[in-house]
Design a protein around this motif. Structure first.
Motif, PDB file in Angstrom:
ATOM      1  N   LEU A 118       0.862  -1.180   0.000  1.00 54.50           N
ATOM      2  CA  LEU A 118       0.000   0.000   0.000  1.00 54.50           C
ATOM      3  C   LEU A 118       0.903   1.235   0.000  1.00 54.50           C
ATOM      4  O   LEU A 118       1.756   1.388   0.881  1.00 54.50           O
ATOM      5  CB  LEU A 118      -0.873  -0.018   1.262  1.00 54.50           C
ATOM      6  CG  LEU A 118      -1.789   1.174   1.470  1.00 54.50           C
ATOM      7  CD1 LEU A 118      -2.900   1.199   0.413  1.00 54.50           C
ATOM      8  CD2 LEU A 118      -2.406   1.128   2.871  1.00 54.50           C
ATOM      9  N   ARG A 119       0.705   2.101  -1.010  1.00 48.66           N
ATOM     10  CA  ARG A 119       1.563   3.289  -1.117  1.00 48.66           C
ATOM     11  C   ARG A 119       0.992   4.426  -0.287  1.00 48.66           C
ATOM     12  O   ARG A 119      -0.179   4.773  -0.448  1.00 48.66           O
ATOM     13  CB  ARG A 119       1.646   3.743  -2.566  1.00 48.66           C
ATOM     14  CG  ARG A 119       2.471   2.804  -3.387  1.00 48.66           C
ATOM     15  CD  ARG A 119       2.603   3.341  -4.773  1.00 48.66           C
ATOM     16  NE  ARG A 119       2.070   2.369  -5.708  1.00 48.66           N
ATOM     17  CZ  ARG A 119       2.035   2.557  -7.013  1.00 48.66           C
ATOM     18  NH1 ARG A 119       2.466   3.683  -7.533  1.00 48.66           N
ATOM     19  NH2 ARG A 119       1.556   1.633  -7.790  1.00 48.66           N
ATOM     20  N   ILE A 120       1.839   4.982   0.568  1.00 52.90           N
ATOM     21  CA  ILE A 120       1.420   6.091   1.432  1.00 52.90           C
ATOM     22  C   ILE A 120       2.392   7.241   1.200  1.00 52.90           C
ATOM     23  O   ILE A 120       3.606   7.032   1.221  1.00 52.90           O
ATOM     24  CB  ILE A 120       1.512   5.684   2.925  1.00 52.90           C
ATOM     25  CG1 ILE A 120       0.628   4.471   3.220  1.00 52.90           C
ATOM     26  CG2 ILE A 120       1.200   6.850   3.841  1.00 52.90           C
ATOM     27  CD1 ILE A 120      -0.827   4.789   3.368  1.00 52.90           C
ATOM     28  N   SER A 121       1.850   8.441   1.037  1.00 52.80           N
ATOM     29  CA  SER A 121       2.796   9.524   0.748  1.00 52.80           C
ATOM     30  C   SER A 121       2.921  10.542   1.886  1.00 52.80           C
ATOM     31  O   SER A 121       3.757  11.438   1.804  1.00 52.80           O
ATOM     32  CB  SER A 121       2.417  10.233  -0.559  1.00 52.80           C
ATOM     33  OG  SER A 121       1.099  10.673  -0.474  1.00 52.80           O
ATOM     34  N   ARG A 122       2.127  10.393   2.955  1.00 56.69           N
ATOM     35  CA  ARG A 122       2.243  11.380   4.040  1.00 56.69           C
ATOM     36  C   ARG A 122       2.638  10.731   5.356  1.00 56.69           C
ATOM     37  O   ARG A 122       2.196   9.625   5.695  1.00 56.69           O
ATOM     38  CB  ARG A 122       0.923  12.112   4.235  1.00 56.69           C
ATOM     39  CG  ARG A 122       0.682  13.186   3.207  1.00 56.69           C
ATOM     40  CD  ARG A 122      -0.169  14.322   3.761  1.00 56.69           C
ATOM     41  NE  ARG A 122      -1.392  13.884   4.379  1.00 56.69           N
ATOM     42  CZ  ARG A 122      -2.539  13.684   3.729  1.00 56.69           C
ATOM     43  NH1 ARG A 122      -2.608  13.888   2.438  1.00 56.69           N
ATOM     44  NH2 ARG A 122      -3.624  13.302   4.377  1.00 56.69           N
ATOM     45  N   PHE A 123       3.476  11.450   6.118  1.00 63.03           N
ATOM     46  CA  PHE A 123       3.925  10.994   7.439  1.00 63.03           C
ATOM     47  C   PHE A 123       3.834  12.206   8.349  1.00 63.03           C
ATOM     48  O   PHE A 123       4.350  13.271   8.008  1.00 63.03           O
ATOM     49  CB  PHE A 123       5.373  10.499   7.324  1.00 63.03           C
ATOM     50  CG  PHE A 123       6.007  10.070   8.616  1.00 63.03           C
ATOM     51  CD1 PHE A 123       5.851   8.763   9.077  1.00 63.03           C
ATOM     52  CD2 PHE A 123       6.770  10.954   9.373  1.00 63.03           C
ATOM     53  CE1 PHE A 123       6.445   8.348  10.262  1.00 63.03           C
ATOM     54  CE2 PHE A 123       7.371  10.547  10.557  1.00 63.03           C
ATOM     55  CZ  PHE A 123       7.205   9.245  10.997  1.00 63.03           C
TER      56      PHE A 123
END
Ligand code: FAD
Length: 401
Positions: A77-82
């Motif tokens: 699963l691609r996540i772009s915010r942290f």
């Protein structure tokens, strides 16, 4: 001829002890380079637990030539915010879409799936893991390494030109090489749980909550699940639904419902902060957790091991196939040990910041992070460190000449 006689007596060029993610990757690199290797593990079969759940951009870059990255990206699963948060306060946010990489995201994927992808690639390349084979004893000789291995078939002594300890934190290869594992252990344990939950804060972001009671990470996983990670003094062996809910209630957001409905997998593990004093002693090498262990804050452990394996595999292949001089084997430690020290520093800073106690100190920390979060160069640096891209140079071997 002397060399031929030696070759005939060896069982393999490289003996890999441990078929966790690091050993599997090393075996794959060697297999693809056409180097003979033998990989064994004391377990009867691969582990099927979730453990490390994030693969960073730089790891995906170095795994690409092995043909595994596309499979990992497909299943993850691609996540772009942290974001870093204190309950409902957003202190600092990172946007990985800005990363200077083909993989401008965090890839969430349970470790057993990652290992499954590596094992399949290895099997397709014609290499099999010798499961149920425990290294019992190892010794360097003037022509290679002798390893006593116990399996159901009995006891045998395997002879290899080099041996690599991919055998985890309690590495027997490291002990046999006489290499110290310098550092310390944290007082806290970490609790991990993969859960189903009602969560009103979306699935587009990994959130790290700071709290006086300790750190809490909430990260979306594939299949609609979430990974929760928290520090806890006296964590139970297998945290249950009530334990996990209590952590969310005490440390997570106060606004919006967060209700756990099922714990699929949970575990507890003790935190260590250690690096092997050396990565090589003669014909013995260390990779992965055998060489470094640290807090999972920032999700760096498995990632660092996978890059170790790619670098060492390429170097061993170059030396064994005559493209480099044996003396260049020292390049491995020169490149990879400082990378592990940087990772330890990062994980330690994140863990220490997360568990600051006392209202005044927490306020100071939060104000500092809010200000730093407004500065693009600071955010950029943190993104490069977390994604591993800041350590690209530590995976690049010098020219072979
Ligand atoms: C419960 C848990 C949760 C974790 N969560 C996270 C996380 O959230 N994020 C993160 O980044 N990391 C996490 N980690 C750490 C991560 O799993 C490791 O960094 C990663 O597995 C290291 O891979 P490795 O291949 O170096 O070692 P390992 O995965 O430990 O593999 C070592 C292998 O060597 C084998 N072996 C050991 N001794 C011998 C012997 N004498 N003979 C034969 N075989 C032997 C073992 O059976 C094992 O299969 C977690 C670890 C645990 C235990």
């Amino acid at each position: 001829m002397n060399n031929t006689t030696r070759q005939e007596k060896l069982d393999t060029d490289v003996l890999i002890v441990g078929a966790g993610p690091t050993g599997l990757t090393l075996s794959l690199v060697l297999q693809r380079a056409g180097v003979s290797s033998l990989i064994l593990d004391k377990l009867e079969t691969g582990q099927n637990t979730s453990r490390a759940a994030v693969i960073h951009a730089h790891t995906l870059e170095v795994l690409e030539p092995l043909g595994v990255t596309a499979d990992l990206v497909r299943q993850g699963l691609r996540i772009s915010r942290f974001t870093l948060r204190d309950r409902d306060d957003r202190l600092l946010g990172l946007d990985f879409e800005q990363l200077p990489s083909r993989f401008s995201h965090l890839l969430m994927l349970p470790q057993d799936v990652t290992e499954g992808v590596l094992r399949e690639k290895l099997a397709a390349a014609g290499q099999r893991v010798r499961w149920g084979s425990r290294l019992e004893w190892l010794q360097q000789t003037d022509r290679g390494v002798d390893a006593r291995v116990v399996s159901r078939a009995g006891v045998e002594v395997l002879r290899a030109r080099y041996a690599v300890g991919a055998d985890g934190m309690h590495s027997l290869v490291r002990q046999s090489a006489g290499i110290d594992f310098t550092g310390s252990s944290y007082a806290d344990s970490f609790v991990l749980a993969d859960v189903d939950m009602h969560w009103e804060h979306g699935r587009e972001e990994v959130m790290l909550f700071f709290s006086p009671a300790g750190l809490l990470v909430v990260a979306p996983l594939p299949d609609g699940r979430f990974r929760l990670v928290a520090t806890l003094d006296d964590a139970p062996d297998r945290p249950g639904l009530a334990d996990v809910q209590a952590l969310l209630d005490a440390r997570g957001p106060t606004r919006g419902r967060a209700r756990v409905s099922c714990v699929h997998w949970s575990s507890r593990f003790r935190l260590h902060h250690r690096v092997a004093d050396r990565y090589r002693n003669g014909r013995l090498f260390l990779v992965g957790d055998a060489a470094h262990a640290h807090s999972p804050a920032g999700g760096q452990g498995m990632n660092t091991g996978l890059v170790d394996a790619c670098v060492l595999g390429q170097l061993l292949a170059d030396v064994l196939q005559g493209r480099r001089d044996v003396a260049q084997l020292d390049e491995y430690e020169r490149l990879r040990r400082p990378a592990a020290e940087q990772v330890l520093g990062l994980a330690n800073r994140l863990t220490s910041l997360a568990v600051v106690r006392g209202a005044a100190r927490r306020m100071t920390r939060n104000s500092m992070l809010r200000v730093l979060g407004l500065l693009p160069p600071v955010r950029h640096r943190l993104q490069l460190q977390l994604s591993g891209i800041a350590r690209r140079a530590a995976s690049e071997l010098p020219d072979a000449a």
